[in-house]
Design an enzyme around this catalytic site. Sequence first.
Site, PDB file in Angstrom:
ATOM      1  N   LYS A  44      -8.829  -8.494  16.175  1.00 11.66           N
ATOM      2  CA  LYS A  44      -9.114  -8.904  14.793  1.00 11.66           C
ATOM      3  C   LYS A  44      -9.218 -10.428  14.710  1.00 11.66           C
ATOM      4  O   LYS A  44      -9.343 -10.999  13.630  1.00 11.66           O
ATOM      5  CB  LYS A  44      -7.985  -8.433  13.846  1.00 11.66           C
ATOM      6  CG  LYS A  44      -7.840  -6.951  13.668  1.00 11.66           C
ATOM      7  CD  LYS A  44      -6.839  -6.649  12.529  1.00 11.66           C
ATOM      8  CE  LYS A  44      -5.494  -6.219  13.038  1.00 11.66           C
ATOM      9  NZ  LYS A  44      -4.508  -5.940  11.983  1.00 11.66           N
ATOM     10  N   LYS A  46      -6.790 -12.359  15.299  1.00 13.65           N
ATOM     11  CA  LYS A  46      -5.524 -12.843  14.731  1.00 13.65           C
ATOM     12  C   LYS A  46      -4.505 -12.996  15.853  1.00 13.65           C
ATOM     13  O   LYS A  46      -4.516 -12.248  16.825  1.00 13.65           O
ATOM     14  CB  LYS A  46      -4.952 -11.805  13.738  1.00 13.65           C
ATOM     15  CG  LYS A  46      -5.597 -11.797  12.376  1.00 13.65           C
ATOM     16  CD  LYS A  46      -5.123 -10.611  11.516  1.00 13.65           C
ATOM     17  CE  LYS A  46      -3.790 -10.824  10.881  1.00 13.65           C
ATOM     18  NZ  LYS A  46      -3.497  -9.789   9.836  1.00 13.65           N
TER      19      LYS A  46
HETATM   20  N1  C2G Z   1       0.616  -7.600   1.187  1.00 10.96           N
HETATM   21  C1  C2G Z   1       0.960  -7.627  -0.165  1.00 10.96           C
HETATM   22  N2  C2G Z   1       1.150  -8.818  -0.771  1.00 10.96           N
HETATM   23  C2  C2G Z   1       1.016  -9.985  -0.078  1.00 10.96           C
HETATM   24  C3  C2G Z   1       0.682  -9.954   1.299  1.00 10.96           C
HETATM   25  C4  C2G Z   1       0.488  -8.738   1.916  1.00 10.96           C
HETATM   26  O1  C2G Z   1       1.080  -6.580  -0.813  1.00 10.96           O
HETATM   27  N3  C2G Z   1       1.203 -11.178  -0.728  1.00 10.96           N
HETATM   28  C5  C2G Z   1       0.405  -6.289   1.814  1.00 10.96           C
HETATM   29  C6  C2G Z   1      -1.006  -6.124   2.359  1.00 10.96           C
HETATM   30  O2  C2G Z   1      -1.908  -5.731   1.322  1.00 10.96           O
HETATM   31  C7  C2G Z   1      -0.805  -5.018   3.401  1.00 10.96           C
HETATM   32  C8  C2G Z   1       0.636  -5.290   3.900  1.00 10.96           C
HETATM   33  O3  C2G Z   1       1.251  -6.159   2.935  1.00 10.96           O
HETATM   34  O4  C2G Z   1      -0.856  -3.744   2.770  1.00 10.96           O
HETATM   35  C9  C2G Z   1       0.664  -5.964   5.256  1.00 10.96           C
HETATM   36  O5  C2G Z   1      -0.094  -7.154   5.150  1.00 10.96           O
HETATM   37  P1  C2G Z   1      -0.590  -7.841   6.520  1.00 10.96           P
HETATM   38  O6  C2G Z   1       0.533  -7.945   7.455  1.00 10.96           O
HETATM   39  O7  C2G Z   1      -1.386  -9.044   6.151  1.00 10.96           O
HETATM   40  O8  C2G Z   1      -1.532  -6.700   7.091  1.00 10.96           O
HETATM   41  P2  C2G Z   1      -3.106  -6.745   7.286  1.00 10.96           P
HETATM   42  O9  C2G Z   1      -3.481  -7.956   8.048  1.00 10.96           O
HETATM   43  O10 C2G Z   1      -3.707  -6.505   5.951  1.00 10.96           O
HETATM   44  O11 C2G Z   1      -3.314  -5.540   8.285  1.00 10.96           O
HETATM   45  O12 C2G Z   1      -5.257  -1.490   9.679  1.00 10.96           O
HETATM   46  C10 C2G Z   1      -4.950  -2.334   8.622  1.00 10.96           C
HETATM   47  C11 C2G Z   1      -4.281  -3.597   9.083  1.00 10.96           C
HETATM   48  O13 C2G Z   1      -3.285  -3.404  10.038  1.00 10.96           O
HETATM   49  C12 C2G Z   1      -3.688  -4.274   7.849  1.00 10.96           C
END
Ligand code: C2G
Length: 143
Positions: A44, A46
């Site tokens: 990704k 990342k």
């Molecule tokens: N999240 C949230 N509020 C934030 C930051 C994140 O509700 N201020 C939620 C995101 O929407 C997600 C979860 O926390 O549902 C995890 O966020 P990330 O670790 O950034 O995950 P992401 O990069 O979105 O990876 O297959 C899908 C991916 O693995 C999702």
Amino acid sequence: MKRILTYGTFDLLHYGHIRILKRAKELGDYLVVALSTDEFNATKGKKAYHSYETRKKMLEAIRYVDLVIPENNWEQKIQDIKDYKIDVVVMGDDWAGSDKFDYLKEYCEVKFLERTPGVSTTMIKNDLQLQETVDGVDQVPRT
Ligand code: C2G
């Protein structure tokens, strides 16, 4: 028993992560978190600050989380839903409408919960970097 599944990287754990996990768990009785592996994150573009093992241990310490499994690729979700008998997949609404999740509606309920405003792993990293610049951390150490 209503079983919930969510996905994420959960790096530099913050209250936005905690809030989505809390609200996801409130929708059922058992919460499975599929945690992006370091290898999957690399695909990704990342790179998490904490390793998968560290991020897994931190998630396992959260009262709302019942099980942490590896998220190795985008394609595993249908199998995850079957393997763990999932009733609801929950994600933050930044994923609403994404082709990465909408198709799962054929296999289980898919819910998008409001993303917590004002915090993100990227914001934390940027703020810390800015702070270092302001504080001149790389100046001669104070004696
Ligand atoms: N999240 C949230 N509020 C934030 C930051 C994140 O509700 N201020 C939620 C995101 O929407 C997600 C979860 O926390 O549902 C995890 O966020 P990330 O670790 O950034 O995950 P992401 O990069 O979105 O990876 O297959 C899908 C991916 O693995 C999702």
